[in-house]
Design an enzyme around this catalytic site. Structure first.
Site, PDB file in Angstrom:
ATOM      1  CB  ALA A  98      -0.941   0.005   1.196  1.00  0.00           C
ATOM      2  CE  LYS A  99       5.266   0.646  -4.003  1.00  0.00           C
ATOM      3  NZ  LYS A  99       4.365  -0.513  -4.281  1.00  0.00           N
ATOM      4  NE  ARG A 100      -2.796   3.544   2.571  1.00  0.00           N
ATOM      5  CZ  ARG A 100      -3.260   3.235   1.378  1.00  0.00           C
ATOM      6  NH1 ARG A 100      -2.487   3.338   0.330  1.00  0.00           N
ATOM      7  NH2 ARG A 100      -4.494   2.817   1.205  1.00  0.00           N
TER       8      ARG A 100
END
Length: 308
Positions: A98-100
Site C-alpha cells: 500500500a506504500k502508505r
C-alpha cells in the site's frame, strides 16, 4: 520477518506471488456478463482464491497490491480484505503493498488499518490484518514511528521504499548528498537504524527495504551496507529484472530477500508456454519455473540450499 524467513527455508523458495489482480487479467469466461463493480470484485476474488490454492504449498508469501482493488471502489476493497484473510488462513505470509506515507495520527490510522486493530466502543477488530506493509519513508522518522509502534505491539513487519525498480528512480534516489552518500544509501542507513532493536532469530530486523531487481549495482551496495535489513525485491520478469540481477541481494545463506512476481504469474495462462492450462495451473507452473530460475542463479553464487 522471522515468520517469512522460516517459510522461505521450509519451502526452499524466495518467490512471492503478487496478487496485483486487475479485472482485465481474468480469463474471458470470468469477465463475461459482468456489469457491476460488485460482480467484478467477486470475479477477482474467485480468481485470487484459486491462485492461492494452487500456489500455497510452494510460495512462502503473497503480496497484495491495494491499488488494483481500490480502483473498483468499496467492493474492490472488500475483495482485498477477503484475499488477505484467505491467504493468511492458507498459511501464507501476507504483504499488503500500500506504500502508505504520512505522519502523526494519520500514520497511526494507516498502521491500525493494515497491521493493527481498530476499536469501536467495546468492539475490537482487524480491518485488513496483513503481516507486513510497504511504507514510504521519505517523510523521515515522523512517518515511520507510528508503524514501528504498531509493528512491535503486534509482531508485524514493514518494508520501506529504498531503491525502487522503476526506470526513473535515479532522478531522486541516486542524487549524491553533501556527505557523499546517495539518497538511497541514506534511506537504507535509516532503515537499518530503525530496525536495530528488532533483530530476529535469523539476523534480520522487522524493518525491511524495497530494493528493485532492475538495479543490481545499487542492490549489491545495499546488501553490503545493510546486513540486518531484509529486502523485498520487485522488478523480476515483466519489468526486466533477471534472476542473475537479483542474486546480489542475498547473503551467503541465500537469505535476505524475497522476490515478487505479479503479472508473470497471474497472466501466465496467456503465454504460449502454458497454452491450454487453466489460469491457476499456469500460475503454479510459472511459479515453479521462477523458483528454478532463481535457484540456478543462487547455485551460481555457491548457494545450493537456502538457509544453510
Amino acid at each position: 520477518m522471522d515468520q517469512l524467513i522460516k517459510a522461505i527455508i521450509d519451502k526452499q523458495s524466495v518467490a512471492v506471488v503478487g496478487l496485483d489482480t486487475a479485472f482485465d487479467y481474468l480469463p474471458e469466461g470470468m469477465r463475461q456478463n459482468v456489469t457491476r463493480a460488485s460482480e467484478a470484485a467477486e470475479s477477482i476474488l474467485e480468481f485470487n482464491l484459486n491462485v492461492i490454492n494452487a500456489v500455497k504449498d510452494l510460495a512462502p508469501a503473497v503480496k497484495v497490491q491495494i491499488a488494483y482493488y481500490e480502483m473498483y471502489g468499496v467492493e474492490g476493497l472488500m475483495a482485498f480484505r477477503e484475499t488477505v484473510r484467505y491467504a493468511r488462513k492458507a498459511g501464507l505470509v501476507v504483504m499488503a503493498d500500500a506504500k502508505r506515507n504520512d505522519i502523526g495520527s494519520t500514520a497511526e490510522c494507516y498502521a491500525k488499518a493494515f497491521l493493527g486493530k481498530s476499536k469501536i466502543n467495546d468492539l475490537t477488530f482487524e480491518p485488513f490484518g496483513a503481516d507486513i506493509l510497504t511504507v514510504n519513508g521519505y517523510l523521515g522518522v515522523d512517518g515511520i514511528k507510528p508503524f514501528l509502534d504498531v509493528m512491535r505491539d503486534r509482531d508485524k513487519g514493514i518494508f520501506v521504499l529504498v531503491k525502487t525498480s522503476n526506470p526513473s528512480s535515479g532522478q531522486l534516489q541516486n542524487l549524491v548528498l553533501q556527505d557523499g552518500r546517495t539518497v538511497f544509501e541514506c534511506m537504507g542507513d535509516l532503515v537499518e537504524e530503525w530496525g536495530s532493536d528488532n533483530i530476529g532469530a535469523y539476523g534480520y530486523s522487522k524493518v525491511g527495504a524495497v530494493v528493485g531487481a532492475t538495479h543490481p549495482v545499487e542492490a549489491a551496495t545495499l546488501r553490503k551496507r545493510l546486513p540486518h535489513t531484509f529486502f523485498l525485491i520487485p522488478g523480476y520478469g515483466a519489468q526486466g529484472g533477471t534472476a542473475d540481477d537479483l542474486a546480489v541481494s542475498f547473503d551467503e545463506r541465500g537469505l535476505g530477500g524475497a522476490v515478487n512476481n505479479s503479472r508473470g504469474i497471474l497472466l501466465a495462462y496467456r503465454k504460449e508456454r502454458y497454452q491450454g492450462q487453466k489460469y491457476y495451473e499456469a500460475a503454479r507452473n510459472a511459479l515453479t519455473d521462477m523458483q528454478q530460475d532463481i535457484a540456478r542463479a543462487l547455485r551460481n553464487k555457491g548457494i545450493n540450499r537456502i538457509g544453510e
